[in-house]
Scaffold this motif. Structure first.
Motif, PDB file in Angstrom:
ATOM      1  N   TYR A 631       7.554  -2.771   3.578  1.00  8.82           N
ATOM      2  CA  TYR A 631       7.533  -1.316   3.711  1.00  8.82           C
ATOM      3  C   TYR A 631       8.095  -0.622   2.472  1.00  8.82           C
ATOM      4  O   TYR A 631       7.674   0.480   2.124  1.00  8.82           O
ATOM      5  N   GLU A 632       9.043  -1.274   1.810  1.00 12.98           N
ATOM      6  CA  GLU A 632       9.557  -0.725   0.554  1.00 12.98           C
ATOM      7  C   GLU A 632       8.447  -0.703  -0.499  1.00 12.98           C
ATOM      8  O   GLU A 632       8.257   0.305  -1.205  1.00 12.98           O
ATOM      9  N   LYS A 633       7.691  -1.798  -0.580  1.00 16.10           N
ATOM     10  CA  LYS A 633       6.566  -1.863  -1.522  1.00 16.10           C
ATOM     11  C   LYS A 633       5.519  -0.813  -1.172  1.00 16.10           C
ATOM     12  O   LYS A 633       4.978  -0.143  -2.059  1.00 16.10           O
ATOM     13  N   ARG A 634       5.262  -0.653   0.131  1.00 12.17           N
ATOM     14  CA  ARG A 634       4.294   0.351   0.580  1.00 12.17           C
ATOM     15  C   ARG A 634       4.722   1.755   0.163  1.00 12.17           C
ATOM     16  O   ARG A 634       3.905   2.550  -0.309  1.00 12.17           O
ATOM     17  N   ALA A 635       6.007   2.051   0.313  1.00 12.57           N
ATOM     18  CA  ALA A 635       6.528   3.372  -0.056  1.00 12.57           C
ATOM     19  C   ALA A 635       6.388   3.621  -1.552  1.00 12.57           C
ATOM     20  O   ALA A 635       6.006   4.721  -1.983  1.00 12.57           O
ATOM     21  N   ARG A 640       3.665   6.347  -5.915  1.00 13.46           N
ATOM     22  CA  ARG A 640       3.009   6.184  -7.220  1.00 13.46           C
ATOM     23  C   ARG A 640       1.581   6.736  -7.176  1.00 13.46           C
ATOM     24  O   ARG A 640       1.133   7.380  -8.127  1.00 13.46           O
ATOM     25  N   TYR A 641       0.889   6.493  -6.070  1.00 12.05           N
ATOM     26  CA  TYR A 641      -0.472   7.007  -5.911  1.00 12.05           C
ATOM     27  C   TYR A 641      -0.471   8.536  -5.971  1.00 12.05           C
ATOM     28  O   TYR A 641      -1.285   9.143  -6.666  1.00 12.05           O
ATOM     29  N   ALA A 642       0.454   9.158  -5.229  1.00  5.23           N
ATOM     30  CA  ALA A 642       0.523  10.627  -5.210  1.00  5.23           C
ATOM     31  C   ALA A 642       0.872  11.179  -6.587  1.00  5.23           C
ATOM     32  O   ALA A 642       0.307  12.192  -7.020  1.00  5.23           O
ATOM     33  N   LYS A 647      -0.730  13.719 -11.805  1.00  4.67           N
ATOM     34  CA  LYS A 647      -0.856  13.585 -13.258  1.00  4.67           C
ATOM     35  C   LYS A 647      -2.311  13.771 -13.703  1.00  4.67           C
ATOM     36  O   LYS A 647      -2.569  14.317 -14.779  1.00  4.67           O
ATOM     37  N   CYS A 648      -3.243  13.316 -12.874  1.00  6.04           N
ATOM     38  CA  CYS A 648      -4.662  13.530 -13.185  1.00  6.04           C
ATOM     39  C   CYS A 648      -5.008  15.017 -13.129  1.00  6.04           C
ATOM     40  O   CYS A 648      -5.752  15.527 -13.978  1.00  6.04           O
ATOM     41  N   GLY A 729      -6.895   8.272  -9.264  1.00  3.70           N
ATOM     42  CA  GLY A 729      -5.738   8.280 -10.159  1.00  3.70           C
ATOM     43  C   GLY A 729      -6.024   7.708 -11.531  1.00  3.70           C
ATOM     44  O   GLY A 729      -5.131   7.141 -12.168  1.00  3.70           O
ATOM     45  N   GLN A 730      -7.250   7.852 -12.018  1.00  5.88           N
ATOM     46  CA  GLN A 730      -7.633   7.236 -13.288  1.00  5.88           C
ATOM     47  C   GLN A 730      -7.863   8.276 -14.385  1.00  5.88           C
ATOM     48  O   GLN A 730      -8.581   9.259 -14.176  1.00  5.88           O
ATOM     49  N   ILE A 731      -7.241   8.035 -15.527  1.00  3.11           N
ATOM     50  CA  ILE A 731      -7.449   8.853 -16.718  1.00  3.11           C
ATOM     51  C   ILE A 731      -8.055   7.947 -17.785  1.00  3.11           C
ATOM     52  O   ILE A 731      -7.405   7.017 -18.269  1.00  3.11           O
TER      53      ILE A 731
END
Length: 747
Positions: A631-635, A640-642, A647-648, A729-731
């Motif tokens: 769950y820590e990895k999921r968070a 990071r996704y958001a 950033k995009c 999330g890709q630049i």
């Protein structure tokens, strides 16, 4: 869920979106035919029609063609109209992987390192994550070996999140999570769908080589341009619980915030001490408060100066009882999730932001770690002299890091003289703790973090570096000390707990790190198998012209910290024993460890430790450690996704503009470039550079085989922001020209 309606008209319209000729959608799939065969072991060919309720001659002809193809691929045998599964054929089994670049691969079992490439034609049959059988064959045209999918053994995608796209009157869903496929929507009329809406879609027909998948909208999430839409998508994408049940909220509302007479009698009353909380400006939950005073300790005929440090942590376990609805709810989350503009708390707001939060001028129940520290005390002496107890405090000030630094620098003072003295003592203690940190060889990275800023309308306005000062480090060192003392306290009392472990770097990572550093003139004599080796290396390269890149490289060579019942120590912090104790409002392992410590305290005086009933078994703790690690990895992935989404959005305003950047990573599919001036990272696909290249993983470069031009980690290049895909999330960048100091990493 919406019902599947007559889709014939929609399917006919969708043919313009398919690269394949039209196929009869009523012909049963290979999976369905195999399933029917496996149930009966043998099927008469003529029975297929009745099993699948087929009477149409065209569809029957389609079944004959499919059966012949299945026989050719070795899936079945047909003998005198008797159909059997062919169990003699050996297939390659694995899981489908779609990459961001759109390529497809088969990931075999964990012992097979090489993934098998699958052509776009084959990838039309599957979704990312599907489990399949493939076989090797020779392409009749190119005479080259290739792999074809002969059976989808297990489908992994039944629902997905996607963006609505209306193309020539056909409503399509384009998956958010990089699945290179469009789903035809068959219930668009049930919703007022528009381009760029984000929706949950249930798959009603899986993809095949001839037919696109079908789906129905089950839930609208919002418009892609809405504020915080990135958070909503991350929550859905990573399956994160975001709302509390009525039972959990009701249970939290029953919590009583006032300190009772029983609390006063059974706890140590510390309300007269000037505790303070120190957090970010926008923090809402305060689970730790600290107090420090200078005291004199007798040492024979002499006295010596020491510091008494009290780290008070919110007593969440007093309100959240084991196995209660609130406890189960907290475990389902494992941790609070911190987005740039929103928090998804582990506990309901009544607890996380009120009753369990150490608000100023409010009586609060806490669990205290008390320590005696002096420059002459060894780490062992500090741990042996620490004690834990339940207490009541009343925080005197809610301070920010900047305000604390103002007090330290004499630019600002609080109205409370005792609070000012507390801060002064903490500053003196900090000098001692930093010296001890250096002496034990803990790794001290100083990697700049970015923060996303928003305007009054809630839109991203800028990306800046997060400021970090000594006030941050004062709090950090106090928490680190309390955490390691908690681990030693539990271990000394022969109880098990959830440790925070960090393994030493792998031999392969160290080898690759040394190879690269040697290639740029930095030769390492030691083994890098101790934290002090890393810390010495950081100090050695601190004046290097590419220090930030090299520091990140060192960090990437380390393992990831995780939770475990079995202790192996914490490599990065150079602690033999370490756990999480200081954040029970937002981390479930801390809450568990609080219960274990309180269990020990309640058993104080019991001479027979074996008779003490443990609050958790070893198996309980092992399960919780595994779950909370996941769950820590999921968070982290969700936040990071958001952030990448935002950033995009920010980078969109700079599309087609050029910037100087540093190559921050090199992989076999391209290079990543950090553009420091606008604080974003972008990717240059390898095909933007060359179609004939050599990738050196150890020396971290890609070299064009035609021009011999090399692009290596740390090189400066001029790039243009070429294309941005917000939802993934890709630049994407392209090279404008190389900069002057290529191949010159040495300072």
């Amino acid at each position: 869920m919406a019902k599947l309606k007559d889709t014939s008209n929609i399917i006919n319209k969708s043919l313009i979106h398919s690269d394949r000729i039209w196929a009869d959608p009523n012909v049963p799939s290979r999976e369905d035919i195999l399933s029917a065969i496996r149930k009966s072991e043998i099927i008469v060919k003529s029975e297929i029609a009745s099993i699948f309720f087929i009477k149409n001659d065209i569809t029957l002809s389609g079944i004959d063609k499919r059966l012949l193809a299945m026989e050719k691929d070795g899936l079945i045998t047909i003998d005198d109209n008797l159909i059997r599964e062919n169990k003699r054929t050996k297939f390659i089994y694995g899981q489908i992987i779609y990459t961001k670049s759109g390529n497809g691969f088969l990931k075999q079992n964990i012992h097979k390192k090489n993934n098998l490439y699958l052509s776009p034609k084959e990838m039309m049959k599957v979704f990312h994550g599907d489990w399949v059988n493939v076989k090797k064959k020779v392409n009749s045209r190119t005479k080259k070996h290739e792999y074809i999918i002969v059976e989808v053994v297990k489908r992994s995608t039944n629902k997905l999140l996607g963006k609505i796209s209306i193309e020539e009157g056909v409503y399509l869903c384009i998956p958010i999570n990089n699945i290179n496929k469009k789903i035809i929507l068959t219930n668009a009329s049930d919703y007022n769908l528009k381009n760029d809406y984000i929706a949950y879609v249930q798959i009603t027909r899986q993809p095949s080589q001839q037919l696109q998948p079908l789906g129905v909208v089950t839930l609208l999430i919002g418009d892609i341009h809405d504020n915080q839409i990135e958070n909503k998508i991350a929550i859905e994408n990573f399956n994160i619980p975001s709302s509390f049940s009525k039972e959990a909220i009701d249970q939290s509302e029953l919590a009583f915030s006032d300190v009772t007479e029983h609390d006063i009698k059974t706890r140590t009353d510390l309300r007269n001490l000037p505790f303070i909380t120190i957090d970010d400006d926008n923090a809402r939950d305060f689970d730790d408060a600290i107090y420090c005073e200078e005291i004199q300790i007798k040492d024979g005929d002499r006295t010596k100066s020491s510091y008494r440090l009290l780290v008070a942590i919110a007593d969440v376990s007093h309100y959240v009882k084991k196995d209660s609805v609130l406890d189960k709810t907290a475990l389902e989350r494992g941790t609070s999730i911190y987005f740039s503009n929103e928090v998804i708390p582990m506990l309901p707001e009544k607890l996380s932001n009120d009753i369990c939060s150490l608000l100023p001028n409010k009586d609060r129940l806490v669990l205290v770690c008390e320590l005696l520290i002096s420059s002459k005390f060894s780490d062992k002496e500090i741990r042996n002299n620490c004690k834990f107890y339940e207490a009541i405090i009343n925080s005197k000030e809610r301070l920010t890091y900047d305000k604390v630094m103002g007090v330290i620098n004499g630019l600002n003072i609080t109205q409370d003289i005792l609070v000012n003295k507390n801060i002064s003592n903490l500053r003196e203690l900090f000098n001692i703790l930093i010296e001890k940190r250096i002496n034990r060889g803990a790794i001290d990275f100083n990697i700049a973090e970015t923060q996303i800023l928003f305007d009054k309308k809630g839109k991203i306005s800028d990306i800046s570096l997060r400021k970090r000062n000594d006030a941050h480090r004062i709090v950090e060192e106090c928490m680190l000390l309390a955490n390691t003392c908690a681990a030693h306290f539990i271990e000394k009392n022969k109880f098990e707990c959830i440790y925070r472990i960090h393994d030493k770097p792998s031999k392969e990572n160290i080898k690759n790190l040394k190879i690269f550093l040697s290639s740029i003139g930095i030769n390492i004599s030691n083994t890098l198998n101790k934290p002090k080796h890393y810390q010495n290396l950081l100090k050695f390269i601190s004046n290097h012209s590419k220090f930030n890149i090299l520091q990140t490289l060192l960090l990437q060579s380390l393992q990831t910290a995780t939770y475990s019942v079995d202790n192996i120590g914490h490599f990065g912090l150079s602690f033999e024993l370490y756990t999480h104790f200081t954040s029970p409002i937002r981390r479930y392992p801390d809450l568990v460890n609080h219960r274990i410590i309180k269990n020990i305290l309640s058993s104080d005086g019991c001479s027979n430790l074996s008779k003490i009933k443990h609050v958790y078994t070893y198996d309980d703790l092992e399960k919780i450690a595994d779950i909370t690690s996941c769950y820590e990895k999921r968070a982290l992935e969700a936040s990071r996704y958001a952030d990448n989404w935002l950033k995009c959005v920010f980078a969109k305003k700079f599309e087609k503009e050029s910037f100087y950047g540093l190559i921050s990573a090199v992989v076999n599919t391209g290079i990543f470039v950090n553009i420091d001036s606008i604080k974003i990272d972008g990717f240059i696909p390898i095909l933007e550079i060359t179609n004939k290249f050599k990738h050196n993983k150890g020396l971290k470069y890609i070299e064009c085989e035609i021009s011999n031009k090399r692009y290596q980690l740390g090189d400066s290049i001029l790039v243009k922001i070429n294309k941005i895909i917000i939802e993934s999330g890709q630049i994407f960048l392209c090279i404008v020209k190389d900069y002057k100091d290529n191949n010159n990493l040495i300072a």
